[in-house]
Design a protein around this motif. Structure first.
Motif, PDB file in Angstrom:
ATOM      1  N   LEU A  60       0.826  -1.201   0.000  1.00 22.52           N
ATOM      2  CA  LEU A  60       0.000   0.000   0.000  1.00 22.52           C
ATOM      3  C   LEU A  60       0.865   1.258   0.000  1.00 22.52           C
ATOM      4  O   LEU A  60       0.623   2.187  -0.786  1.00 22.52           O
ATOM      5  N   VAL A  61       1.886   1.290   0.852  1.00 27.38           N
ATOM      6  CA  VAL A  61       2.770   2.465   0.904  1.00 27.38           C
ATOM      7  C   VAL A  61       3.456   2.672  -0.447  1.00 27.38           C
ATOM      8  O   VAL A  61       3.495   3.778  -0.975  1.00 27.38           O
ATOM      9  N   TYR A  62       3.974   1.595  -1.021  1.00 29.27           N
ATOM     10  CA  TYR A  62       4.680   1.714  -2.299  1.00 29.27           C
ATOM     11  C   TYR A  62       3.744   2.207  -3.402  1.00 29.27           C
ATOM     12  O   TYR A  62       4.068   3.144  -4.142  1.00 29.27           O
ATOM     13  N   VAL A  63       2.581   1.600  -3.519  1.00 28.90           N
ATOM     14  CA  VAL A  63       1.627   1.974  -4.575  1.00 28.90           C
ATOM     15  C   VAL A  63       1.154   3.416  -4.403  1.00 28.90           C
ATOM     16  O   VAL A  63       1.124   4.186  -5.365  1.00 28.90           O
ATOM     17  N   GLU A  64       0.809   3.782  -3.173  1.00 33.94           N
ATOM     18  CA  GLU A  64       0.332   5.149  -2.934  1.00 33.94           C
ATOM     19  C   GLU A  64       1.416   6.176  -3.262  1.00 33.94           C
ATOM     20  O   GLU A  64       1.140   7.212  -3.857  1.00 33.94           O
ATOM     21  N   ASN A  65       2.661   5.878  -2.896  1.00 41.21           N
ATOM     22  CA  ASN A  65       3.756   6.813  -3.121  1.00 41.21           C
ATOM     23  C   ASN A  65       4.185   6.859  -4.583  1.00 41.21           C
ATOM     24  O   ASN A  65       4.282   7.929  -5.180  1.00 41.21           O
ATOM     25  N   GLU A  66       4.429   5.707  -5.168  1.00 38.34           N
ATOM     26  CA  GLU A  66       4.987   5.645  -6.524  1.00 38.34           C
ATOM     27  C   GLU A  66       3.953   5.804  -7.629  1.00 38.34           C
ATOM     28  O   GLU A  66       4.195   6.487  -8.606  1.00 38.34           O
ATOM     29  N   LEU A  67       2.836   5.144  -7.472  1.00 40.55           N
ATOM     30  CA  LEU A  67       1.866   5.129  -8.570  1.00 40.55           C
ATOM     31  C   LEU A  67       0.775   6.177  -8.401  1.00 40.55           C
ATOM     32  O   LEU A  67       0.205   6.638  -9.381  1.00 40.55           O
ATOM     33  N   ASN A  68       0.483   6.557  -7.163  1.00 44.13           N
ATOM     34  CA  ASN A  68      -0.559   7.561  -6.924  1.00 44.13           C
ATOM     35  C   ASN A  68       0.017   8.918  -6.507  1.00 44.13           C
ATOM     36  O   ASN A  68      -0.731   9.817  -6.130  1.00 44.13           O
ATOM     37  N   ASP A  69       1.346   9.035  -6.537  1.00 47.05           N
ATOM     38  CA  ASP A  69       2.047  10.304  -6.278  1.00 47.05           C
ATOM     39  C   ASP A  69       1.732  10.961  -4.933  1.00 47.05           C
ATOM     40  O   ASP A  69       1.727  12.178  -4.821  1.00 47.05           O
ATOM     41  N   LYS A  70       1.468  10.157  -3.918  1.00 43.70           N
ATOM     42  CA  LYS A  70       1.275  10.721  -2.590  1.00 43.70           C
ATOM     43  C   LYS A  70       2.625  10.777  -1.885  1.00 43.70           C
ATOM     44  O   LYS A  70       3.455   9.892  -2.066  1.00 43.70           O
ATOM     45  N   THR A  71       2.813  11.812  -1.074  1.00 48.19           N
ATOM     46  CA  THR A  71       4.055  11.883  -0.301  1.00 48.19           C
ATOM     47  C   THR A  71       3.969  10.879   0.846  1.00 48.19           C
ATOM     48  O   THR A  71       2.876  10.465   1.253  1.00 48.19           O
ATOM     49  N   LEU A  72       5.122  10.512   1.362  1.00 48.30           N
ATOM     50  CA  LEU A  72       5.151   9.587   2.490  1.00 48.30           C
ATOM     51  C   LEU A  72       4.462  10.201   3.707  1.00 48.30           C
ATOM     52  O   LEU A  72       3.802   9.503   4.471  1.00 48.30           O
ATOM     53  N   GLN A  73       4.580  11.516   3.854  1.00 47.05           N
ATOM     54  CA  GLN A  73       3.912  12.193   4.975  1.00 47.05           C
ATOM     55  C   GLN A  73       2.398  12.113   4.823  1.00 47.05           C
ATOM     56  O   GLN A  73       1.681  11.859   5.791  1.00 47.05           O
ATOM     57  N   GLU A  74       1.890  12.291   3.596  1.00 44.18           N
ATOM     58  CA  GLU A  74       0.444  12.168   3.363  1.00 44.18           C
ATOM     59  C   GLU A  74      -0.036  10.758   3.718  1.00 44.18           C
ATOM     60  O   GLU A  74      -1.088  10.585   4.341  1.00 44.18           O
ATOM     61  N   ILE A  75       0.742   9.772   3.315  1.00 45.92           N
ATOM     62  CA  ILE A  75       0.375   8.382   3.607  1.00 45.92           C
ATOM     63  C   ILE A  75       0.370   8.150   5.122  1.00 45.92           C
ATOM     64  O   ILE A  75      -0.550   7.533   5.660  1.00 45.92           O
ATOM     65  N   ALA A  76       1.392   8.666   5.802  1.00 44.42           N
ATOM     66  CA  ALA A  76       1.468   8.516   7.265  1.00 44.42           C
ATOM     67  C   ALA A  76       0.241   9.151   7.922  1.00 44.42           C
ATOM     68  O   ALA A  76      -0.371   8.550   8.816  1.00 44.42           O
ATOM     69  N   ASN A  77      -0.120  10.340   7.468  1.00 44.62           N
ATOM     70  CA  ASN A  77      -1.281  11.031   8.037  1.00 44.62           C
ATOM     71  C   ASN A  77      -2.559  10.232   7.797  1.00 44.62           C
ATOM     72  O   ASN A  77      -3.373  10.064   8.709  1.00 44.62           O
ATOM     73  N   GLU A  78      -2.737   9.735   6.570  1.00 44.26           N
ATOM     74  CA  GLU A  78      -3.947   8.981   6.229  1.00 44.26           C
ATOM     75  C   GLU A  78      -4.059   7.694   7.047  1.00 44.26           C
ATOM     76  O   GLU A  78      -5.150   7.288   7.428  1.00 44.26           O
ATOM     77  N   GLN A  79      -2.915   7.044   7.278  1.00 44.86           N
ATOM     78  CA  GLN A  79      -2.931   5.762   7.985  1.00 44.86           C
ATOM     79  C   GLN A  79      -2.773   5.911   9.496  1.00 44.86           C
ATOM     80  O   GLN A  79      -2.795   4.923  10.220  1.00 44.86           O
ATOM     81  N   GLY A  80      -2.571   7.151   9.937  1.00 41.00           N
ATOM     82  CA  GLY A  80      -2.378   7.384  11.363  1.00 41.00           C
ATOM     83  C   GLY A  80      -1.109   6.727  11.884  1.00 41.00           C
ATOM     84  O   GLY A  80      -1.065   6.237  13.015  1.00 41.00           O
ATOM     85  N   GLU A  81      -0.070   6.682  11.044  1.00 44.09           N
ATOM     86  CA  GLU A  81       1.197   6.038  11.399  1.00 44.09           C
ATOM     87  C   GLU A  81       2.303   7.081  11.522  1.00 44.09           C
ATOM     88  O   GLU A  81       2.218   8.164  10.952  1.00 44.09           O
ATOM     89  N   ASN A  82       3.365   6.712  12.209  1.00 42.40           N
ATOM     90  CA  ASN A  82       4.563   7.530  12.301  1.00 42.40           C
ATOM     91  C   ASN A  82       5.247   7.540  10.932  1.00 42.40           C
ATOM     92  O   ASN A  82       5.290   6.509  10.262  1.00 42.40           O
ATOM     93  N   ILE A  83       5.804   8.663  10.524  1.00 46.25           N
ATOM     94  CA  ILE A  83       6.472   8.775   9.220  1.00 46.25           C
ATOM     95  C   ILE A  83       7.611   7.761   9.101  1.00 46.25           C
ATOM     96  O   ILE A  83       7.845   7.196   8.035  1.00 46.25           O
ATOM     97  N   LYS A  84       8.310   7.491  10.203  1.00 47.07           N
ATOM     98  CA  LYS A  84       9.421   6.525  10.152  1.00 47.07           C
ATOM     99  C   LYS A  84       8.923   5.121   9.835  1.00 47.07           C
ATOM    100  O   LYS A  84       9.604   4.354   9.150  1.00 47.07           O
ATOM    101  N   THR A  85       7.742   4.792  10.301  1.00 41.84           N
ATOM    102  CA  THR A  85       7.145   3.486   9.988  1.00 41.84           C
ATOM    103  C   THR A  85       6.854   3.392   8.501  1.00 41.84           C
ATOM    104  O   THR A  85       7.139   2.373   7.857  1.00 41.84           O
ATOM    105  N   ILE A  86       6.312   4.464   7.952  1.00 40.74           N
ATOM    106  CA  ILE A  86       5.978   4.498   6.521  1.00 40.74           C
ATOM    107  C   ILE A  86       7.257   4.417   5.687  1.00 40.74           C
ATOM    108  O   ILE A  86       7.324   3.676   4.699  1.00 40.74           O
ATOM    109  N   ILE A  87       8.292   5.157   6.081  1.00 42.63           N
ATOM    110  CA  ILE A  87       9.575   5.124   5.369  1.00 42.63           C
ATOM    111  C   ILE A  87      10.151   3.710   5.405  1.00 42.63           C
ATOM    112  O   ILE A  87      10.637   3.189   4.399  1.00 42.63           O
TER     113      ILE A  87
END
Length: 184
Positions: free
Chosen positions: A134-161
């Motif tokens: 999910l993180v890879y697809v959202e970041n690479e294919l849907n052009d979301k930043t890792l911070q946006e993904i972290a916010n959406e998933q309620g996760e720490n940015i380091k976890t997403i990275i």
């Protein structure tokens, strides 16, 4: 502060510090485009200040903001992207992303190669744990930043990275095998 006075201060500051800031940024980033983006962000932040005359040391402020923008850029770019999948052989190097973005007029062999890469990419993505995929697809294919993904998933940015890094390692390994198979 009147608008004309503010515009004059901004213009003078850009003239005085523009080249110096670019010289400061350029060795710290990957390419000129990134350096220009950072400098543009600095000027935007500077021009957004309501009362520029309140900045006591303009040069110090500019360098501090620039350093922060460089750090932000590294945080955002810490993980690898499709364009980082570059392979070298005796003919030079090629990027997976370059091949995927070639148009179909490049020939039937290229189209076949593209189809094979997409097929293998999605097979490799399917092998990943759901959260990494999910993180890879959202970041690479849907052009979301890792911070946006972290916010959406309620996760720490380091976890997403971390999830993105695990996904990239897996995909790199799988695509390297594809590259070796296609060139043997």
């Amino acid at each position: 502060m009147p608008q004309e006075e503010k515009a004059s201060i901004i213009s003078q500051t850009v003239s005085k510090y523009g080249g110096k800031l670019m010289s400061y940024i350029r060795p710290k980033v990957k390419n000129t485009e990134d350096a220009e983006d950072i400098l543009q962000e600095v000027w935007y932040q500077f021009s957004s200040i309501t009362n520029l005359s309140e900045i006591v040391n303009v040069g110090g402020w500019l360098y501090r903001v620039t350093a922060n923008k460089i750090t932000d850029k590294y945080r955002k770019k810490k993980t690898e992207n499709l364009e980082d999948f570059v392979y070298e052989d005796e003919d030079g190097s090629f990027s997976i992303k370059d091949i995927l973005l070639l148009d179909e007029s490049a020939g039937p062999e290229v189209k076949m190669f593209q189809d094979e890469i997409w097929k293998k990419l999605f097979e490799a993505l399917d092998e990943l744990p759901e959260k990494q995929r999910l993180v890879y697809v959202e970041n690479e294919l849907n052009d979301k930043t890792l911070q946006e993904i972290a916010n959406e998933q309620g996760e720490n940015i380091k976890t997403i990275i971390s999830r993105k890094n695990y996904a990239v390692k897996h995909l790199r390994n799988r695509l390297r095998r594809l590259y070796e198979d296609l060139n043997s």
